[in-house]
Design an enzyme around this catalytic site. Structure first.
Site, short mmCIF file in Angstrom:
data_model
loop_
_atom_site.label_atom_id
_atom_site.label_comp_id
_atom_site.label_asym_id
_atom_site.label_seq_id
_atom_site.Cartn_x
_atom_site.Cartn_y
_atom_site.Cartn_z
N HIS A 1 0.76 -1.18 0.13
CA HIS A 1 0.05 0.03 -0.18
C HIS A 1 0.71 1.26 0.06
O HIS A 1 0.32 2.35 -0.27
CB HIS A 1 -0.83 0.09 1.32
N ASP B 1 -1.91 2.29 -4.94
CA ASP B 1 -3.19 2.72 -4.13
C ASP B 1 -4.38 1.79 -4.17
O ASP B 1 -4.28 0.93 -5.14
CB ASP B 1 -3.77 4.09 -4.92
#
Lengths: 432, 455
Positions: A401, A405
């Protein structure tokens, strides 16, 4: 009579240290030349160390799980030879670099430290540092406070770990951060109370491949904030196509669903190059790779290994299928080469028929994405007017992450879904 | 009656109380600190800080006297004089600055400081007699940090020429003849300072040696120095009474008298457990002290105790560590007393530092010692008395305790404590580069001695 100290040999490949995974001898054993003394493990390969003399084992240089540097003493042996001194052992590579290629190991002939050295060279065995009495022993005597730096104690306190139960691997039995890491990795489930309670415990030292896995998982989980996207995919069309392609092949290798997943992954990466990448978080650099080298997480008796399907983007389904089958077999029999076990750019993990409804795959650091394939099952799906039986297979994909995204992760998984549900698209060069 | 509520109420603003309040404030806990006297407690007002100020002044004065008497350094100085009134005023300035600092710290941490004598009504309620009248405070958690006071002895009640450690710090002139009853660290620290300021000092200690908590090796250099300074030390002697400038004492040989203008009584400190309603709580006690667990919890839910009121060692830094710990516990954090070492420093001349086990505490342990006579820096400071000593486990080399005695060695306390907290081995210390030329090298040398002995 002479006494020689057998040293850990240079096992090549720039390896500076090895892990001791198996002793074939103990102190006092009488051994013959070429008897196997011990097995040590490098990054990937297990190496057996044979004896160079007939003689008697005087001391061992370490306990299972110890890391020994090249040149460190493996053991000392009393033998008939006239000379005493330090000797570098030979190696037998057993689980790496092509077993069918019996190339002369880098060899070490007997190199007496000095022919006229009158005194035996017996170094104090580093084994003295290792806890004696094996693994079954409690970390330290009752009532003795655990030894650990304040920072380690604080970390344990915050995690609710009782340091009295943790074995210390540092000097004087000091508990190090690494020892705590091992505890975190092992985890501790809730205690359930039943009418048939059991007492006692068993300590299992995490060594060898399991430790490598543990280290890598801990690294991946500690460093990478994972986001996992779970999607259900209708693979009826793929299954139909597979049935057609497999029909009439007789004894020839057949397609599993994996080549299709691999093809869908490669096709989706064409639109999402950010997924086929390594993230060097220390340098702050993401390296996107043009070739798609897919790591195929494979369960073996020794634990999880990840052979690599190189240039998956260039493989047609049957070629991919046979290569995957070959790699899996090599991994299972411990014959995969170093190259075959390294260099993946993205990974597929599958528990096959056990594959659950959803999983939370751990990214193969330093990669940025992993695709988990869950169990296929016939489920009733609503087609707008009625329930119809469809072959459904969920995928669980995790992403780093920090660099991926949620939106991109979801788009990527949606694309894989679209490709697998419309398999013809996989083999088209057009934009999907 | 006015009323207030808070989440945490701390009784006593000594080093335990104010550190606890500060940390609690930082953690966002609504905190009230109640103190009848000046902020800072014994430590800042009548303990650590003023006594060290006095010791420093005495050292400086003694140094100039020493130089005036002729010295090998080739320095000439005129005979010095000291105005103790001014010295005390200077000391008070330091105290004021530090207590003012505590007030500022409390303000920054948004701690409400209430001046007045607190009285515990129950475990959740405290009534404070303030200048504006009584104030009743309801709290969720209560921390008792009331500290300790000097112990007196029946034969010599404080007052007049009989001084407590508090009184002696405010003397306006140096007494000609001072008798110190009690040869513990407080008596010897102040006794040494007074001797350096020119007083004729006699120390009367009931036990067989001064500083009874230490071994003879550690006290020997102090005894030698006291002798050089002209201090008379009588051990195995008890004070029986004082009158007309004469202190009666009992010794093995029978009664004696000692001429003294002032008598300083330093026979220990007692916890302050009365005068604020503690009895009403009926807490479990450990002798004279409040019994606490490893999270400083008393036997009553929500009532904590820290510092001298909880027992030995009665040291400011122990109270501070407990204060921080309690704030964390009340904030809901996982905190627990798990310290391996509480260093103790005795500011005699030479200074003594001890951390962890003494040789007598661990008969099976190895003991490695390095004398400061072999340390270059020590010789350049005109001192060769004292040593560094490490007590270690013979099997593993684990450091179990470190003691040192020597001029200026109090500053070593941090290194010693760090070594113990880190579970250092002799090798760890021996392999740590110590700067040259410093007194600290001697601890590395001691570690090397220990390693050689192990081979």
């Amino acid at each position: 009579m002479g006494i020689s100290s057998i040293k850990i040999p240079d096992v090549g490949e720039g390896v500076a240290e090895v892990e001791l995974v198996e002793w074939h001898v103990k102190v006092g054993d009488i051994v013959k030349e070429d008897d196997i003394l011990a097995a040590v493990m490098t990054d990937k390969a297990t190496v057996e160390i044979p004896c160079l003399f007939d003689g008697k084992i005087l001391s061992l240089g370490g306990a299972l799980g110890d890391t020994l540097v090249v040149g460190a003493e493996l053991l000392t042996i009393e033998h008939d030879g006239a000379s005493s001194g330090a000797v570098e052992a030979q190696v037998n590579v057993v689980a790496s670099d092509a077993p069918e290629e019996p190339d002369e190991p880098e060899a070490a002939e007997e190199k007496p430290a000095s022919d006229n050295a009158p005194k035996p060279v017996i170094q104090p065995a580093p084994a003295a540092k290792a806890p004696e009495g094996g693994n079954a022993r409690a970390p330290r005597p009752e009532g003795q406070p655990p030894l650990a730096a304040p920072s380690v104690r604080a970390r344990a306190r915050e995690a609710g770990i009782d340091l009295r139960q943790v074995a210390g691997s540092g000097p004087a039995g000091r508990i190090l951060n690494n020892d705590l890491d091992a505890v975190f990795e092992a985890g501790s489930g809730p205690q359930t109370s039943t009418s048939r309670r059991r007492e006692g415990s068993e300590e299992i030292r995490i060594i060898g491949l399991r430790r490598k896995i543990a280290d890598r998982m801990a690294l991946a989980n500690a460093r990478i904030p994972h986001i996992t996207v779970i999607e259900e995919i209708d693979v009826t069309a793929v299954e139909d196509l597979r049935a057609v392609m497999n029909a009439g092949r007789g004894d020839k290798s057949k397609l599993t669903v994996l080549p299709f997943v691999s093809a869908a992954l490669c096709r989706a990466i064409a639109d999402h190059p950010e997924m086929n990448a390594h993230f060097d978080d220390e340098a702050g650099i993401v390296t996107r790779h043009a070739p798609v080298h897919i790591g195929i997480a494979t369960m073996t008796d020794g634990g999880l290994v990840v052979p690599v399907l190189r240039h998956a983007e260039s493989h047609a389904p049957f070629a991919a299928a046979s290569e995957i089958a070959r790699l899996a077999e090599a991994a299972r029999t411990g014959k995969a080469t170093r190259d075959e076990l390294a260099g993946s750019t993205i990974t597929i993990t599958s528990l096959g028929p056990l594959g659950a409804v959803a999983t939370t795959p751990i990214i193969n650091h330093p990669e940025v994405a992993i695709l988990g394939v869950n169990k296929m099952a016939m489920r009733p799906m609503w087609d707008g007017s009625q329930f119809v039986p469809r072959k459904m297979m969920n995928v669980s994909a995790s992403f780093d992450h920090r660099v991926i995204d949620g939106w991109d992760a979801a788009t990527f998984v949606a694309l894989i879904k679209r490709l697998l549900e419309n398999p013809a698209m996989m083999f088209m060069e057009d934009e999907a | 009656m006015k009323r207030e509520t808070c989440k945490l109420l701390i009784l006593g603003a000594g080093p335990g109380g104010y550190v606890c309040a500060n940390r609690a404030g930082q953690l966002g806990i609504d905190t009230i600190l109640v103190e009848a006297q000046a902020l800072g407690g014994t430590c800042l007002n009548v303990g650590c800080i003023p006594s060290k100020a006095l010791i420093h002044a005495a050292d400086e004065f003694h140094l100039v006297r020493h130089l005036a008497e002729g010295n090998p350094l080739g320095i000439t100085a005129a005979a010095p004089a000291i105005d103790l009134t001014q010295t005390v005023a200077w000391k008070d300035g330091i105290v004021k600055r530090l207590t003012g600092g505590v007030a500022g710290m409390m303000k920054k941490a948004k701690v409400r400081v209430i001046t007045g004598q607190g009285q515990i009504i129950d475990g959740k309620t405290v009534e404070v007699e303030t200048q504006e009248g009584p104030l009743r405070i309801s709290t969720e958690s209560l921390v008792i940090a009331t500290g300790s006071r000097p112990q007196d002895i029946g034969a010599l009640p404080f007052g007049g020429d009989i001084l407590s450690s508090t009184d002696v710090l405010n003397m306006q002139s140096v007494p000609k003849r001072l008798a110190v009853v009690g040869g513990g660290y407080i008596g010897l620290e102040i006794g040494t300072a007074m001797a350096k300021l020119g007083a004729q000092v006699t120390v009367i200690e009931a036990a067989a040696q001064i500083l009874p908590q230490y071994d003879a090796d550690l006290t020997k250099p102090v005894m030698a120095r006291l002798k050089t300074l002209g201090v008379t030390v009588l051990t195995g002697a008890k004070a029986a009474g004082f009158g007309n400038g004469s202190l009666e004492i009992q010794t093995k040989e029978g009664p004696q008298t000692i001429d003294a203008d002032k008598v300083l009584v330093t026979v220990g400190r007692v916890p302050v457990t009365d005068g604020f309603g503690l009895e009403g709580l009926g807490l479990t006690m450990q002798g004279r002290f409040i019994d606490i667990d490893d999270r400083c919890r008393s036997s009553m839910h929500g009532v904590f105790a820290i510092g001298d009121v909880t027992g030995d060692p009665m040291l400011a830094h122990r109270a501070m560590a407990q204060g921080t710990l309690v704030a964390e516990v009340i904030a809901g954090n996982a905190a627990r007393w798990d310290k391996r070492a509480i260093p103790a420093v005795c500011f005699t001349d030479p200074e003594i530092v001890t951390v962890g086990l003494l040789p007598a505490d661990a008969p099976d342990a190895g003991v490695a010692l390095f004398p400061l006579a072999g340390n270059g820096r020590s010789l350049t400071l005109e001192r060769r008395d004292g040593f560094m000593r490490i007590v270690y486990d013979k099997g593993t080399g684990l450091v179990l305790g470190i003691q040192a005695i020597g001029a200026g060695l109090s500053e070593m306390a941090g290194e010693f404590a760090l070594a113990l907290e880190m579970a250092a081995t002799l090798t760890d210390i021996a392999e740590t580069i110590h700067a040259h030329p410093t007194l600290g090298e001697a601890v590395q040398e001691a570690a090397i001695e220990g390693l050689l002995a192990q081979q």
